[in-house]
Design a protein around this motif. Structure first.
Motif, short mmCIF file in Angstrom:
data_model
loop_
_atom_site.label_atom_id
_atom_site.label_comp_id
_atom_site.label_asym_id
_atom_site.label_seq_id
_atom_site.Cartn_x
_atom_site.Cartn_y
_atom_site.Cartn_z
N ASP A 1 7.58 2.88 -9.52
CA ASP A 1 6.86 2.71 -8.26
C ASP A 1 7.90 2.77 -7.15
OD1 ASP A 1 4.35 2.49 -9.33
OD2 ASP A 1 4.24 0.29 -9.19
N VAL A 2 7.65 3.56 -6.11
CA VAL A 2 8.63 3.77 -5.05
C VAL A 2 7.95 3.64 -3.69
CG1 VAL A 2 10.30 5.38 -4.04
CG2 VAL A 2 9.95 5.34 -6.52
N ALA A 3 8.62 2.93 -2.77
CA ALA A 3 8.20 2.86 -1.37
C ALA A 3 9.44 3.04 -0.50
CB ALA A 3 7.51 1.53 -1.05
N LEU B 1 12.25 0.47 -1.81
CA LEU B 1 11.85 -0.32 -2.97
C LEU B 1 11.64 0.62 -4.15
CD1 LEU B 1 10.72 -2.91 -4.36
CD2 LEU B 1 8.48 -2.27 -3.42
N VAL B 2 12.30 0.32 -5.26
CA VAL B 2 12.12 1.07 -6.51
C VAL B 2 11.82 0.06 -7.61
CG1 VAL B 2 13.16 2.61 -8.21
CG2 VAL B 2 13.70 2.89 -5.77
N GLY C 1 22.75 13.32 -22.04
CA GLY C 1 22.13 14.44 -21.36
C GLY C 1 22.14 14.28 -19.85
N PRO C 2 21.70 15.32 -19.14
CA PRO C 2 21.72 15.31 -17.68
C PRO C 2 20.60 14.46 -17.11
CG PRO C 2 20.69 17.31 -18.47
CD PRO C 2 21.18 16.58 -19.69
N PRO C 3 20.70 14.09 -15.84
CA PRO C 3 19.62 13.33 -15.21
C PRO C 3 18.34 14.14 -15.11
CG PRO C 3 21.26 13.98 -13.58
CD PRO C 3 21.83 14.32 -14.92
N ALA C 4 17.21 13.46 -15.31
CA ALA C 4 15.90 14.10 -15.18
C ALA C 4 15.23 13.72 -13.88
CB ALA C 4 15.01 13.69 -16.36
N VAL C 5 15.65 12.62 -13.26
CA VAL C 5 15.06 12.13 -12.02
C VAL C 5 16.18 11.74 -11.08
CG1 VAL C 5 13.59 10.37 -10.94
CG2 VAL C 5 12.98 11.30 -13.18
N ARG C 6 16.07 12.15 -9.82
CA ARG C 6 17.03 11.76 -8.80
C ARG C 6 16.30 11.12 -7.63
NH1 ARG C 6 21.87 14.91 -5.55
NH2 ARG C 6 21.80 13.59 -3.70
N LEU C 7 16.75 9.92 -7.28
CA LEU C 7 16.29 9.25 -6.07
C LEU C 7 17.51 8.99 -5.20
CD1 LEU C 7 13.98 6.53 -7.66
CD2 LEU C 7 13.25 8.70 -6.70
N ASP C 8 17.36 9.10 -3.89
CA ASP C 8 18.42 8.69 -2.96
C ASP C 8 18.00 7.34 -2.41
OD1 ASP C 8 20.04 10.99 -3.23
OD2 ASP C 8 18.64 12.10 -1.99
N SER C 9 18.54 6.28 -3.00
CA SER C 9 18.07 4.93 -2.74
C SER C 9 18.97 4.21 -1.76
CB SER C 9 18.00 4.14 -4.06
OG SER C 9 17.65 2.80 -3.82
N GLY C 10 18.35 3.57 -0.77
CA GLY C 10 19.02 2.80 0.27
C GLY C 10 18.03 2.65 1.42
N GLY C 11 18.51 2.28 2.57
CA GLY C 11 17.65 2.26 3.75
C GLY C 11 16.44 1.37 3.65
N GLY C 12 16.49 0.33 2.82
CA GLY C 12 15.34 -0.57 2.65
C GLY C 12 14.34 -0.10 1.63
N HIS D 1 0.82 -1.21 0.00
CA HIS D 1 0.00 0.00 0.00
C HIS D 1 0.85 1.27 0.00
CE1 HIS D 1 -3.12 -2.89 1.40
NE2 HIS D 1 -3.88 -2.12 0.64
N ALA D 2 2.11 1.15 0.40
CA ALA D 2 2.98 2.33 0.46
C ALA D 2 3.54 2.72 -0.90
CB ALA D 2 4.13 2.08 1.44
N LEU D 3 3.39 1.86 -1.91
CA LEU D 3 3.94 2.17 -3.22
C LEU D 3 3.28 3.41 -3.81
CD1 LEU D 3 4.31 -1.20 -5.16
CD2 LEU D 3 6.13 0.35 -4.49
N GLN D 4 4.10 4.27 -4.37
CA GLN D 4 3.61 5.46 -5.05
C GLN D 4 4.09 5.44 -6.49
OE1 GLN D 4 4.81 8.89 -2.75
NE2 GLN D 4 3.32 8.47 -1.14
N ARG D 5 3.16 5.62 -7.44
CA ARG D 5 3.48 5.59 -8.86
C ARG D 5 3.98 6.96 -9.31
NH1 ARG D 5 1.91 2.28 -13.18
NH2 ARG D 5 2.39 0.68 -11.61
N ARG D 6 5.08 6.96 -10.06
CA ARG D 6 5.65 8.19 -10.61
C ARG D 6 5.82 7.99 -12.11
NH1 ARG D 6 10.94 11.53 -8.38
NH2 ARG D 6 10.96 13.13 -10.01
N PRO D 7 4.93 8.52 -12.93
CA PRO D 7 5.10 8.39 -14.37
C PRO D 7 6.37 9.12 -14.84
CG PRO D 7 2.87 9.09 -13.82
CD PRO D 7 3.69 9.24 -12.57
N LEU D 8 7.11 8.49 -15.73
CA LEU D 8 8.27 9.13 -16.35
C LEU D 8 7.88 9.74 -17.69
CD1 LEU D 8 10.98 6.41 -15.61
CD2 LEU D 8 10.64 8.59 -14.41
N ASP D 9 7.04 9.05 -18.42
CA ASP D 9 6.46 9.53 -19.67
C ASP D 9 5.25 8.66 -19.95
OD1 ASP D 9 7.40 7.15 -20.89
OD2 ASP D 9 9.29 8.10 -21.43
N GLU D 10 4.74 8.67 -21.16
CA GLU D 10 3.54 7.92 -21.47
C GLU D 10 3.77 6.41 -21.46
OE1 GLU D 10 2.11 9.33 -25.18
OE2 GLU D 10 1.37 11.23 -24.38
N ARG D 11 5.02 5.97 -21.53
CA ARG D 11 5.31 4.54 -21.64
C ARG D 11 6.13 3.98 -20.50
NH1 ARG D 11 5.88 7.13 -26.27
NH2 ARG D 11 8.11 7.46 -25.90
#
Length: 210
Positions: A38-40, A171-172, A158-169, A24-34
């Motif tokens: 999902d991140v928790a 889910l991506v 090109g440069p990054p368009a999305v940045r996540l700081d991933s760790g600490g358990g 239930h904690a998953l949150q959807r983040r569209p990158l584009d139409e395709r």
């Protein structure tokens, strides 16, 4: 293997339901139409214990890659579990594999772990090779240990368009055409400590959309 990382002295509030690997904690983040993410955050409880167990027990090796006319060592350690070895994963990862397979309607039939021992380890921009076999994919990554930059960009330059700081358990999940039309990287970072990621992939096509 001597590794250096420190969990937060102040702790973090885990994502709601993380203790039971609740989706239930998953949150959807569209990158584009395709393509989508999902991140928790903080999804895996006791992620430090899981990191320690994998460091001790996973079948680690350091692979070589051919770069121009020389064989060079990849700047990270890798462990792989094939379809007939998945029962050797720690129980919490076996549970995650089953739960996420039900969620996305696929069988995750391989797992790979990357161990970034310190900030000198990283991985360059790339799309996972599963894109060569499947038109759309779901790739699961569970980040353990210190949070590191996990960057995404559309295309191959090109440069990054999305940045996540991933760790600490955390889910991506990268889905849709993400592996075809986006690239991701964990860049080197001189100040970083140990990070471990567990990635699960599938080899069969996604179910047809209704």
């Amino acid at each position: 293997m001597a590794l250096a990382w420190q969990d937060s002295l102040f702790g973090e509030d885990p994502a709601e339901g993380a203790g039971a690997l609740d989706l239930h904690a998953l949150q959807r983040r569209p990158l584009d139409e395709r393509s989508w993410l999902d991140v928790a955050r903080g999804w895996v409880p006791d992620h430090a214990d899981l990191l320690d167990e994998l460091v001790r027990t996973a079948p680690w090796r350091q692979r070589e890659r051919r770069v121009w006319d020389a064989d060079v060592l990849e700047p990270r350690l890798v462990a792989v579990w094939g379809a007939d070895e998945l029962d050797r994963l720690p129980p919490i990862l076996r549970g995650a594999r089953e739960l996420l397979g039900e969620r996305y309607g696929v069988e995750f039939d391989s797992a790979l772990a990357n161990l970034y021992r310190d900030g000198r380890d990283g991985v360059a921009w790339h799309g996972d090779t599963v894109r060569k076999r499947l038109p759309e994919t779901v790739v699961v990554t569970i980040g353990l240990g210190e949070r590191r930059r996990f960057l995404l960009r559309p295309g191959a330059a090109g440069p990054p368009a999305v940045r996540l700081d991933s760790g600490g358990g955390d889910l991506v999940v990268m889905g849709g055409r993400c592996q075809h039309e986006w690239q991701h990287t964990v860049p080197k970072d001189a100040r970083a400590g140990t990070r471990l990621s567990v990635t699960m992939r599938h080899s069969r096509p996604l179910p047809a959309r209704r």
